[in-house]
Enzyme design. Structure first.
Site, PDB file in Angstrom:
ATOM      1  N   ASP A 148       0.423   5.427   1.419  1.00 60.39           N
ATOM      2  CA  ASP A 148      -0.379   6.405   2.235  1.00 60.39           C
ATOM      3  C   ASP A 148      -1.162   7.334   1.330  1.00 60.39           C
ATOM      4  OD1 ASP A 148      -0.550   5.018   4.735  1.00 60.39           O
ATOM      5  OD2 ASP A 148       1.196   6.108   5.480  1.00 60.39           O
ATOM      6  N   ARG A 164       0.890  -1.053   0.030  1.00 63.92           N
ATOM      7  CA  ARG A 164      -0.116  -0.054   0.112  1.00 63.92           C
ATOM      8  C   ARG A 164       0.829   1.445   0.133  1.00 63.92           C
ATOM      9  NH1 ARG A 164      -3.054  -1.838   5.397  1.00 63.92           N
ATOM     10  NH2 ARG A 164      -3.677  -3.913   4.582  1.00 63.92           N
ATOM     11  N   ARG A 213       9.531   7.647   5.664  1.00 65.90           N
ATOM     12  CA  ARG A 213       9.135   8.983   5.837  1.00 65.90           C
ATOM     13  C   ARG A 213      10.035   9.238   7.237  1.00 65.90           C
ATOM     14  NH1 ARG A 213       2.806   9.387   5.378  1.00 65.90           N
ATOM     15  NH2 ARG A 213       3.329  11.166   6.487  1.00 65.90           N
TER      16      ARG A 213
END
Lengths: 249, 249
Positions: A53, A51, A199
């Site tokens: 975000d 996935r 991140r």
């Protein structure tokens, strides 16, 4: 049934992430809607390499799906692109063996993170880079990157909100940081990444670049296996899933 | 009262154009709302060098407004940027003499139009360029550009929907077309532009680039003073108001 593998690109700005969710616009939701039209109402499930975000982009994400239809690969590409809005683009469709799985067959993933290191904000880049107006010491960040390469437990660099149970050991083959004009580009290539890992890595490296941490502190952070030790999570819009690598089939 | 001149940049994607309209998000509406906050509720009117349409961008648009407040120019820049969303950016604020008017004092405007001439669509550029996948002969378009330079009646290149009554004679100082990698960039510099003029010029030049018209046909089109003679209006998202030039004051 045939298995179709697609390489897709998307601008994450107007999506609530990749994964399908009720009443939200998601990448999976949009492509499954297109697949359902092509299959005259039959629901088709798609599987991604992983996935992404909300706000995160993909230059080359991989998905697969199974279909009872017999279409050549160019027709798959054309049919899907004709139905999709322009923020998703099917770059390539290929036939894949039954054993192929977009997630489980992936050997390597590459992410890029783009920081625009300019004093003045650029309205055209706001959704595509992290605009960081303060001085960054790229040499220090490069040095810090070296401590990330190799096989480590990345607990300290994974979201405390992550519910994943398994091992947090991952191997990073490449972690680099380069200045290109006013852009600072981070590249991470590894066998897998934890939730928010890239991140948090970037957020921590930016603190090194500002002189708030030493490059060697990365080793200590890794050793402590504690999310509290690392830096802030850098914003989504600078992150790009750049490539997913599979073995020969 | 002081007169403040600002150089601003905006991403036109999420605006219904520059000019204020009820119930729509416009560039003027957003900046006037910010000015009203700074003036504690007092409405302040702003004046641009000219309007831009929905989806059209500005790298350097000029506006002015009058204010009873005494702020230094850096404070104007900071106060406005703090209140504006990130798709508008105030690049510079300056004090201007009472005689200055963003529209009437402008001597020259420069527009750029960016065509992305690639076979594959790029989802990241969809709002910022015109994606044109077919072959373009840039030499032919450059040749056609030469016929546009100078003082002409541009009736054939202005929207038939335009309600402007005055002269349609304008002087184009520069009309060029260059390939830069997969981008084809048109530059127009002139003393003024009619409604939709740059987009109709580009739409017509692209027909020259495709071999549908000869470069010399531009002269005939100008002579006929008839919108039916020119090409399609190229889409808004490739157009940038690049600069507005004023004389020494």
């Amino acid at each position: 049934m045939e298995k179709i593998k697609c390489t897709i690109s998307y601008d994450g700005t107007n999506f609530s992430g990749f994964q399908i969710q009720p009443h939200k616009r998601t990448v999976q939701g949009e492509i499954e809607k297109a697949l359902q039209k092509i299959h005259k109402g039959q629901a088709i499930r798609l599987y991604p390499s992983g996935r992404t975000d909300a706000g995160v982009h993909a230059v080359a994400q991989t998905i697969h799906f199974e279909t009872p239809l017999q279409l050549d690969v160019e027709s798959w590409k054309k049919a899907l692109n004709a139905l999709l809005k322009k923020d998703i683009y099917i770059k390539q469709a290929e036939k894949a063996p039954a054993s192929f799985h977009a997630r489980f067959s992936a050997l390597e993933k590459e992410y890029h993170y783009i920081v625009l290191n300019e004093a003045e904000l650029n309205p055209f880049r706001r959704n595509y880079v992290y605009q960081f107006p303060y001085y960054l010491n790229v040499l220090k960040m490069e040095e810090a990157c070296k401590y990330l390469e190799g096989k480590h437990d990345f607990t300290s660099f994974s979201s405390a909100r992550s519910t994943a149970k398994g091992s947090k050991v991952r191997t990073i083959y490449e972690a680099t940081c380069k200045r290109n004009g006013s852009e600072v580009i981070f590249t991470f290539r590894g066998n897998g990444f934890l939730y928010h890992m890239v991140r948090i890595l970037v957020g921590t490296l930016l603190e090194v670049g500002q002189g708030k941490r030493e490059p060697s502190s990365i080793s200590d952070i890794l050793a402590k296996k504690d999310r509290q030790q690392s830096g802030k999570t850098a914003p989504a819009q600078g992150l790009y899933l750049w490539n997913v690598i599979y073995g020969a089939e």
